[in-house]
Design a protein around this motif. Structure first.
Motif, mmCIF file in Angstrom:
data_model
loop_
_atom_site.group_PDB
_atom_site.id
_atom_site.type_symbol
_atom_site.label_atom_id
_atom_site.label_comp_id
_atom_site.label_asym_id
_atom_site.label_seq_id
_atom_site.Cartn_x
_atom_site.Cartn_y
_atom_site.Cartn_z
ATOM 1 N N GLY A 175 0.794 -1.214 0.000
ATOM 2 C CA GLY A 175 0.000 0.000 0.000
ATOM 3 C C GLY A 175 0.828 1.265 0.000
ATOM 4 N N PHE A 176 2.169 1.133 0.070
ATOM 5 C CA PHE A 176 3.046 2.290 0.086
ATOM 6 C C PHE A 176 3.848 2.360 -1.214
ATOM 7 C CE2 PHE A 176 1.930 2.092 4.453
ATOM 8 C CZ PHE A 176 2.121 3.355 4.985
ATOM 9 N N SER A 177 4.203 3.576 -1.579
ATOM 10 C CA SER A 177 4.876 3.836 -2.842
ATOM 11 C C SER A 177 6.308 3.289 -2.849
ATOM 12 C CB SER A 177 4.914 5.348 -3.095
ATOM 13 O OG SER A 177 5.665 5.658 -4.241
ATOM 14 N N THR A 178 6.755 2.906 -4.036
ATOM 15 C CA THR A 178 8.171 2.584 -4.232
ATOM 16 C C THR A 178 8.954 3.825 -4.644
ATOM 17 O OG1 THR A 178 8.030 2.148 -6.596
ATOM 18 C CG2 THR A 178 7.503 0.322 -5.124
ATOM 19 N N GLY A 179 8.246 4.917 -4.950
ATOM 20 C CA GLY A 179 8.894 6.046 -5.607
ATOM 21 C C GLY A 179 9.019 5.756 -7.091
ATOM 22 N N GLY A 180 9.358 6.781 -7.865
ATOM 23 C CA GLY A 180 9.470 6.590 -9.301
ATOM 24 C C GLY A 180 10.496 7.539 -9.894
ATOM 25 N N SER A 181 10.692 7.469 -11.192
ATOM 26 C CA SER A 181 9.852 6.678 -12.072
ATOM 27 C C SER A 181 10.412 5.273 -12.340
ATOM 28 C CB SER A 181 9.676 7.409 -13.416
ATOM 29 O OG SER A 181 10.920 7.642 -14.034
ATOM 30 N N SER A 182 11.633 4.980 -11.814
ATOM 31 C CA SER A 182 12.178 3.616 -11.926
ATOM 32 C C SER A 182 11.596 2.750 -10.821
ATOM 33 C CB SER A 182 13.702 3.642 -11.843
ATOM 34 O OG SER A 182 14.271 4.485 -12.806
ATOM 35 N N SER A 183 10.260 2.785 -10.722
ATOM 36 C CA SER A 183 9.567 2.171 -9.592
ATOM 37 C C SER A 183 9.742 0.660 -9.550
ATOM 38 C CB SER A 183 8.086 2.534 -9.655
ATOM 39 O OG SER A 183 7.586 2.440 -10.980
ATOM 40 N N GLY A 184 9.612 0.001 -10.710
ATOM 41 C CA GLY A 184 9.767 -1.452 -10.744
ATOM 42 C C GLY A 184 11.156 -1.895 -10.333
ATOM 43 N N CYS A 185 12.176 -1.166 -10.768
ATOM 44 C CA CYS A 185 13.552 -1.507 -10.372
ATOM 45 C C CYS A 185 13.705 -1.441 -8.857
ATOM 46 C CB CYS A 185 14.549 -0.554 -11.036
ATOM 47 S SG CYS A 185 14.820 -0.833 -12.794
ATOM 48 N N GLY A 186 13.164 -0.378 -8.246
ATOM 49 C CA GLY A 186 13.270 -0.259 -6.798
ATOM 50 C C GLY A 186 12.609 -1.423 -6.085
ATOM 51 N N ALA A 187 11.396 -1.790 -6.519
ATOM 52 C CA ALA A 187 10.666 -2.876 -5.874
ATOM 53 C C ALA A 187 11.373 -4.215 -6.055
ATOM 54 C CB ALA A 187 9.244 -2.947 -6.433
ATOM 55 N N LEU A 188 11.808 -4.515 -7.273
ATOM 56 C CA LEU A 188 12.405 -5.827 -7.568
ATOM 57 C C LEU A 188 13.760 -5.997 -6.898
ATOM 58 C CD1 LEU A 188 11.514 -6.021 -11.360
ATOM 59 C CD2 LEU A 188 10.444 -7.324 -9.514
ATOM 60 N N ILE A 189 14.576 -4.958 -6.935
ATOM 61 C CA ILE A 189 15.915 -5.052 -6.344
ATOM 62 C C ILE A 189 15.834 -4.952 -4.830
ATOM 63 C CG2 ILE A 189 18.188 -3.965 -6.241
ATOM 64 C CD1 ILE A 189 17.620 -3.042 -9.185
ATOM 65 N N GLY A 190 15.084 -3.955 -4.331
ATOM 66 C CA GLY A 190 14.927 -3.835 -2.887
ATOM 67 C C GLY A 190 14.241 -5.035 -2.272
ATOM 68 N N GLY A 191 13.339 -5.682 -3.033
ATOM 69 C CA GLY A 191 12.632 -6.858 -2.539
ATOM 70 C C GLY A 191 13.374 -8.163 -2.745
ATOM 71 N N GLY A 192 14.574 -8.122 -3.325
ATOM 72 C CA GLY A 192 15.383 -9.330 -3.482
ATOM 73 C C GLY A 192 14.955 -10.245 -4.611
ATOM 74 N N LEU A 193 14.144 -9.742 -5.564
ATOM 75 C CA LEU A 193 13.670 -10.577 -6.661
ATOM 76 C C LEU A 193 14.636 -10.601 -7.836
ATOM 77 C CD1 LEU A 193 9.906 -9.544 -6.605
ATOM 78 C CD2 LEU A 193 10.981 -11.536 -5.558
ATOM 79 N N VAL A 194 15.585 -9.691 -7.864
ATOM 80 C CA VAL A 194 16.619 -9.655 -8.892
ATOM 81 C C VAL A 194 17.840 -8.989 -8.253
ATOM 82 C CG1 VAL A 194 15.885 -7.425 -9.831
ATOM 83 C CG2 VAL A 194 17.073 -9.033 -11.316
ATOM 84 N N ASP A 195 19.020 -9.337 -8.735
ATOM 85 C CA ASP A 195 20.241 -8.864 -8.070
ATOM 86 C C ASP A 195 20.512 -7.382 -8.303
ATOM 87 O OD1 ASP A 195 20.858 -11.372 -7.015
ATOM 88 O OD2 ASP A 195 21.904 -11.988 -8.845
ATOM 89 N N MET A 196 20.343 -6.928 -9.523
ATOM 90 C CA MET A 196 20.735 -5.565 -9.868
ATOM 91 C C MET A 196 20.003 -5.127 -11.126
ATOM 92 S SD MET A 196 24.564 -6.326 -11.448
ATOM 93 C CE MET A 196 25.266 -6.736 -9.872
ATOM 94 N N GLY A 197 20.090 -3.853 -11.452
ATOM 95 C CA GLY A 197 19.403 -3.388 -12.638
ATOM 96 C C GLY A 197 19.853 -2.003 -13.049
ATOM 97 N N ILE A 198 19.363 -1.598 -14.221
ATOM 98 C CA ILE A 198 19.639 -0.271 -14.763
ATOM 99 C C ILE A 198 18.366 0.554 -14.669
ATOM 100 C CG2 ILE A 198 20.169 1.049 -16.848
ATOM 101 C CD1 ILE A 198 22.618 -0.241 -15.728
ATOM 102 N N GLY A 199 18.443 1.674 -13.951
ATOM 103 C CA GLY A 199 17.344 2.611 -13.863
ATOM 104 C C GLY A 199 17.617 3.831 -14.710
ATOM 105 N N GLY A 200 16.597 4.683 -14.845
ATOM 106 C CA GLY A 200 16.744 5.939 -15.569
ATOM 107 C C GLY A 200 16.415 7.095 -14.653
#
Length: 508
Positions: A175-200
């Motif tokens: 129910g709380f925001s991940t922030g944006g606009s690289s929102s999916g990267c924040g959720a996936l990496i912070g949540g441990g679903l992927v090791d790393m990523g490229i944001g914009g």
């Protein structure tokens, strides 16, 4: 007079001459109508000759790096709503990133993998090229596992504006925001679903979601990491950079993706790939040393915004103590330029133009605007009004960014690193009534080009307005500290981050 065009090919008419003149505020002199008609018909022939040629794009080695299991994720496979597309691309057998899984913000082109761009204004765009950063990650041995969702047309610092799937969920509190606009990267990496990523990042879009989701996010020095093959907002502030859970992984990903690619004309001053600093080795070597002698400056303005949450202030100041022991220009530039980019007015660059994207988005229609939502339509309206009434404002703002850079460079004559809160509030509930100042500390460094790295330093409770029950007071939301360094000095930021990380368990 030029030869007439074939009947089957669109050709300018006298009405087109008058319409073009009206848009310019120009009156065609009497007797010159035919001359101008001939000029416009010459433009027809030139444009049609260009459009008849096949586009010239970087080649993709699909034989070496085939795309497998490309599909839209199901709701059960996307609990945080942070995936845009799933796919598997195995990288090289050896390399800096061998054994690491990676994602990219859904502004980054991956050939053969659909691109939503955070919107359903159009739904059938699949790039035919790989962005340079994707090629480099695969060559470094990474395994690509999918594309991370972003906000609608990559526009917005929250995580609730994406049309196709709905709001991305903070991995620490539903129910709380991940922030944006690289929102999916924040959720996936912070949540441990992927090791790393490229944001914009155009105003904080790497650092804000990294801060709110408990991971690291680096906006590199302007031009250090090539933007080739990434959908643009405004070339003067566009950045891509690494997001990861540790300083060492952040260094590895930067090392693998940085350097001039001979395509991105904004990379003035960037080293060639062979000359990119060995950031990972710098981090490892620094572990035998201390931070003694490092000059750290607290940016007063970074702690003075009226929206600064007292818990964020306390959390960041405590982290600074631990280290010791061991906004108008952005509005004009982003709005005046990003809207023009979305209208297909791509000019002034000598890089790779992603024309196939504009083939899908243009022409704009009411239906597309309705699906794009307020962030896009608001920017478009502001830009049309601004260009009509303040045509000199964009150029003045760009010149003033150089003054801002000079002002910060003067500060860096006395300090090595500036510190401040990354975001002055904890993550807010989705679509809050207001989230004032969320980019107040991040946006300046998109203008100046200085590298800025957010690191997680602790937790805070939600803002008082987001506490709706007694149980909500027990929610703990990540808090980030932003480190800002001298131009091209990412190494110092990564060393500081690694020293802090190894000395302190931020989750404790």
């Amino acid at each position: 007079m030029p030869h007439a065009l074939a009947d089957s090919v669109p050709s300018a008419t006298p009405k087109d001459v008058l319409a073009a003149a009206a848009r310019l505020g120009f009156t065609v002199p009497e007797g010159h109508e035919e001359d101008y008609l001939a000029l416009l018909q010459g433009t027809d022939r030139a444009a049609q000759a260009i459009l008849a040629q096949p586009d010239y794009l970087p080649e993709v080695d699909l034989k070496r790096f085939p795309r497998r299991d490309v599909h839209l994720p199901s709701p059960d496979d996307n609990p945080l709503r942070a995936w845009a597309w799933k796919a598997t691309i195995e990288g090289a057998r050896t390399g800096l990133l061998k054994g690491r899984t990676v994602t990219v913000k859904d502004t980054v082109c991956v050939a053969g993998v659909g691109q939503l761009f955070g919107t359903d204004a159009f739904t059938d765009f699949t790039p035919s090229i790989d962005a340079t950063v994707v090629t480099r990650m695969l060559e470094a041995g990474a395994t690509f596992v999918g594309k991370a969702a972003c906000e609608n047309f990559s526009h917005g610092a929250g995580s609730f504006s994406s049309s196709p799937y709905g709001p991305k969920e903070n991995p620490y509190a539903e129910g709380f925001s991940t922030g944006g606009s690289s929102s999916g990267c924040g959720a996936l990496i912070g949540g441990g679903l992927v090791d790393m990523g490229i944001g914009g990042d155009q105003g904080g879009s790497i650092r804000i979601p990294a801060s709110l989701c408990g991971c690291l996010g680096l906006k590199p020095t302007f031009g250090l990491v090539p933007y080739t093959g990434v959908l643009s907002s405004e070339p003067g502030v566009d950045h891509v950079g690494p997001m990861a859970r540790t300083a060492l992984d952040t260094a590895l990903l930067l090392e693998a993706t940085a350097g001039y690619d001979e395509l991105d004309d904004r990379q003035l001053g960037a080293p060639r790939p062979a000359d990119v600093p060995k950031y990972s080795q710098v981090v490892l070597d620094s572990r035998a040393a201390t931070l003694q002698g490092l000059r750290i400056g607290l940016l007063v303005e970074g702690f003075s915004h009226k929206a600064l949450d007292p818990n964020v202030d306390a959390c960041v100041r405590a982290a600074v103590d631990e280290l010791v022991e061991l906004d108008a220009m952005t509005h004009v530039i982003n709005k005046f330029a990003s809207s023009q980019t979305r209208q297909g007015r791509q000019v002034g660059r000598r890089g790779v133009y992603i024309n196939e994207y504009f083939d899908k988005v243009l022409p704009w229609t009411q239906e597309k605007y309705d699906k794009a939502k307020y962030y896009v339509t608001g920017t478009s309206m502001s830009a049309e009004y601004g260009w009509a009434n303040y045509p000199l404002a964009y150029g003045r703002a760009m010149n003033l960014t150089r003054k801002l850079k000079d002002d910060y460079d003067a500060i860096f004559a006395d300090v090595d690193v500036l510190v401040m809160p990354t975001v002055n509030q904890p993550a807010r509930r989705h679509a809050p009534p207001e989230a004032a100042g969320i980019t107040s500390n991040t946006a300046a460094f998109n203008l100046t080009g200085h590298p800025a790295l957010t690191i997680p330093v602790g937790f805070t409770p939600p803002s008082p307005t987001d506490i709706r029950s007694a149980a909500d007071a027990d929610i703990k939301l990540p808090c980030g500290l932003m480190l800002v360094g001298k131009m091209w000095d990412e190494a110092t930021l990564l060393k500081v981050a690694d020293q802090y990380e190894r000395a302190h368990d931020w989750k404790a």
